[in-house]
Each structure stands twice: as C-alpha cells, then as structure tokens.
Design an enzyme around this catalytic site. Structure first.
Site, PDB file in Angstrom:
ATOM      1  CG  HIS A   4      -1.697   1.184   1.469  1.00  0.00           C
ATOM      2  ND1 HIS A   4      -3.075   1.174   1.382  1.00  0.00           N
ATOM      3  CD2 HIS A   4      -1.361   2.463   1.790  1.00  0.00           C
ATOM      4  CE1 HIS A   4      -3.544   2.386   1.636  1.00  0.00           C
ATOM      5  NE2 HIS A   4      -2.518   3.176   1.887  1.00  0.00           N
ATOM      6  CG  ASN A  12      -6.260   5.519   1.244  1.00  0.00           C
ATOM      7  OD1 ASN A  12      -5.836   6.167   0.289  1.00  0.00           O
ATOM      8  ND2 ASN A  12      -5.561   5.372   2.355  1.00  0.00           N
ATOM      9  CG  ASP A  51      -8.776  -2.148  -1.465  1.00  0.00           C
ATOM     10  OD1 ASP A  51      -8.677  -2.837  -0.426  1.00  0.00           O
ATOM     11  OD2 ASP A  51      -8.566  -0.918  -1.477  1.00  0.00           O
TER      12      ASP A  51
END
EC number: 3.5.2.3
Length: 426
Positions: free
Chosen positions: A177, A276, A303
């Site tokens: 990430h 995000n 995700d």
C-alpha cells in the site's frame, strides 16, 4: 463428480467453443464436445460461459477483531457469489498475523469456516505500521502468502529495504500500500475539483507515486518481487512502466472502481464514496485504462473493504475508507468495458484469473484438463441491479447501488465442490 453440459469455454484465441466439462476428484478431468457418464451429477450450463474461478489478491476479511464488518465465512460467501475461488486476505486485523502463532490460528479458522480458498498475508512489520520487522521465515513456514502492511505505507526506506532483502531470500513478494504519510495532509478525497468544491482536505497524487518511485529502486537493489496495490495515479503508472522497462521485478494491480469512476462521479459528501486511494481525476483514470491495456498494470483486484453501516453512512470526514467489491466485480467490468467493446471477454477473464496467478506463481486460474476444478459459470445475458440487501458480505458499502449490470456469475465450483448456485450458497 459433475458434468457441466452444453456450456461454452474460451479458447486460446478468445473464441467461444461449445464444450462439456467433467469434474472428478476436485480436478477438471475432461473437456470435450460431448461427455456422457453413468454416474455423478449433471449441471446444465446451456448458453453459459464456463471459466476459471476468479482470483482476488486484495481482500479484507476483517476476522479476527473486526467481525462486525465481515467474517471469514461471510467474506468467502461473498467471494463465491462473485465467482472468486481464491482470495488473499489482508493482515489489518486484531491481532495482526505478525507471528507464527497468530498465523497458525488464522489458518485453522480459515480451514474451519471458509467457503473458498483463502491465502492469508502476513504483515511486514509487527503490529502493522511499525518499524520492527516480523520473522519472515517463521511466517512463511506458517503459510503466509506474501508480506504487506496494507492500509498504511512502510514509511522508512531502510525498513522497506531490509524487508525486501528478507523476502527475496525466501522468494516471497512484498505487497505495498503506497502512501507517504507526510504527503497525505489529513485528506479524505482526491486533491482535485471535488475536494475544492466541497471544501474537503485532499490527498495528492504524489502521496502514492513518490513512495512507488522509492520502492522500485529498493526492489531493484534487493532483487525482490515488489507488487503495487490498487494503483491510482498517472504518475504511478509512469513509474511502474519505466521500472518494468528497466527490468525491475515489479507488478501492479488496479481496482474496478478506479477503472470505472473518477472524482467527477462523486454525487456529494457521502461516506460510501470514500476509499483509499480515492477516486482520482479523469486523466488518472485514462492512464489506468491505458496501463492495463499495455501491460504496465498486470491484473485487477477488488480491494474488498467491508464496513458497518454506521461507519459509512456519515460524511466523508467521519467515514471509514473503503468499499466492497467481491459480489460486483465481474458484472461491473463486463458491463462497462466488454459490452462497450473496449475490452475483449478474454482480456477481462485473464485479468481476473491467469494474470494474478502468474504474478504470484499460483497453480490456479486456468481451465484445462488436469487443472484444479475452480470454476465459475457466467450468464453473460443475465441483467440485474446491484442491491446491497442481497449481498452475502456484511458490508453494504458500495457507490454502485442501483446500477444495472449485464453478465453475472450463476454458479461457482471450488475444488470441484458446488459452493454457489443460482443465488444460494451450498
């Protein structure tokens, strides 16, 4: 034993062929024009596509510690409904799988309750987001799929470099990430026109791309397989493209929502649109689509990030980051890109099956004689509206609510077992 009758399969050229498929002892035993057997169960696949089960390397199952958002059971039920037969679970749980003991406990829970295959990540650092590295060798022995601190970026270059060296020695991947905390500025959406219009703090592109640029150089020095999670900016695509040209072992995934939506689609200050990385600009979305088509981006991952309703049905400043994706991934992508002739059906299937398998050396993602019988049956004519009330996931947080899609999974076989069929988990 099952015989899937009168279905269609994609050949190597991307053409549809009428075939029967025989499943026996968890394997694809035979693919032929017509198969007749005297025992076993016949499954009517008339007019439907028989494809390899989907692979999603980026899923949040929340268990242990976040069972109000999702559990291994509900998350894998959602996966089965969405056609996914292999999912990789992120380590931002409580406790974090940062030790052999926690990983072994997690593996036992997966074995007990999962409807489909779950490959769990271990964290890179203890407690996730620290500067103390985990015992990489012990976690590999305990069954870790790869190493990631997903949810936060590894902030110190020295920490990441040492992690990459340890992972490389074990032939394991570092999955990142990518976010430099010093460049986030408390942002809740993309630093662009929507943030300005709503008076919200924005997250700039460089928060992501700067860390990717750092990490590809570290990966080159360490000789490590470095995988970029949910790439979202045009600068990040450029960095990954240049790194691949330089021969650096870097791969990247993109999420369906970043391919379909951009900041101009956000209707207002609604926490269900907060994720995000955030939805970026039109130029960023165009770069992601180009990068996927030219091979800079390797495959698609959802995700899947479920949250409780009270964590999402609030303004963006208070909402948690993330949306669900397992039950909507294929229908959305098929509707937006295959039905519009931007992609071929084979491209989409490959980005959801064989491509992630190749990147992580997984023995799945193919439909051929002798392969593991991970199979999704797709009705490419089925039309339905996305309704969170029908989700198996505990998370109902999606910006796609009410959207009508064409092309839905109608059955899923995991290692030869029928786990989902016509709206029912078996």
């Amino acid at each position: 034993m099952y015989v899937l009758k009168n279905g269609q399969v994609l050949n190597a050229s991307g053409e549809l062929e009428n075939k029967d498929v025989l499943i026996q002892n968890g394997k694809v035993n035979l693919i032929a024009d017509s198969i007749e057997v005297t025992s076993g169960e016949e499954f009517d696949a008339t007019g439907k596509l028989i494809a390899p089960g989907f692979i999603d390397v980026h899923v949040h199952l929340r268990e242990p510690g976040g069972e109000h958002k999702e559990t291994i059971l509900t998350g894998t039920q959602a996966a089965a409904r969405g056609g996914y037969t292999t999912i990789c679970s992120m380590p931002n749980t409580k406790p974090v799988p940062d030790s052999k003991e926690v990983m072994e406990n997690l593996q036992a829970k997966i074995k007990e309750t999962a409807e489909v295959r779950v490959l769990p990540y271990a964290s890179i650092t203890t407690s996730l987001g620290t500067d103390e590295l985990v015992d990489f060798e012990a976690l590999k022995e305990a069954g870790a799929f790869a190493f990631t601190d997903d949810g936060v970026g590894v902030q110190l270059a020295g920490t990441m470099y040492e992690a990459m060296k340890r992972a490389a020695a074990l032939d394991m991947a570092i999955v990142a990430h990518c976010e430099d905390n010093s460049l986030i500025y408390g942002g809740v959406v993309h630093d662009g026109i929507f943030a300005e219009k709503e008076g919200l703090k924005g997250i700039p592109n460089i928060a992501e791309s700067v860390q990717i640029a750092r990490d590809v150089l570290l990966a080159e020095a360490a000789g490590c397989h470095y995988h970029v999670c949910h790439i979202s900016t045009k600068e990040s695509v450029r960095v990954v493209r240049d790194a691949k040209r330089a021969g650096i072992r870097v791969t990247a995934e993109v999420s369906p929502h970043h391919l379909i939506l951009d900041e101009e689609a956000i209707p207002g200050n609604d926490g269900n649109w907060k994720m995000n990385p955030p939805l970026r600009s039109k130029a960023d979305r165009a770069a992601l689509l180009e990068g996927l088509l030219d091979g800079t981006i390797d495959f698609i991952a959802t995700d899947h990030a479920p949250h409780a309703a009270e964590e999402k049905n609030v303004p963006m400043e208070q909402a948690a980051f993330g949306i669900v994706g397992l039950e909507t991934g294929f229908p959305l992508l098929y509707t937006h890109f295959v039905k519009t002739n931007e992609w071929t059906l084979k491209q989409l299937i490959d980005w959801m099956t064989v491509k992630p398998a190749e990147c992580f050396k997984l023995p799945y993602g193919k439909l051929e004689e002798g392969s593991v019988a991970d199979i999704v049956v797709l009705d490419l004519e089925k039309e339905a509206t996305i309704d969170p009330a029908t989700f198996y996931s505990k998370g109902k947080n999606t910006p796609f609510v009410g959207e009508t899609c064409i092309g839905w999974p109608v059955a899923t076989f995991a290692e030869g077992t029928l786990v989902y069929n016509e709206g029912e988990i078996k």
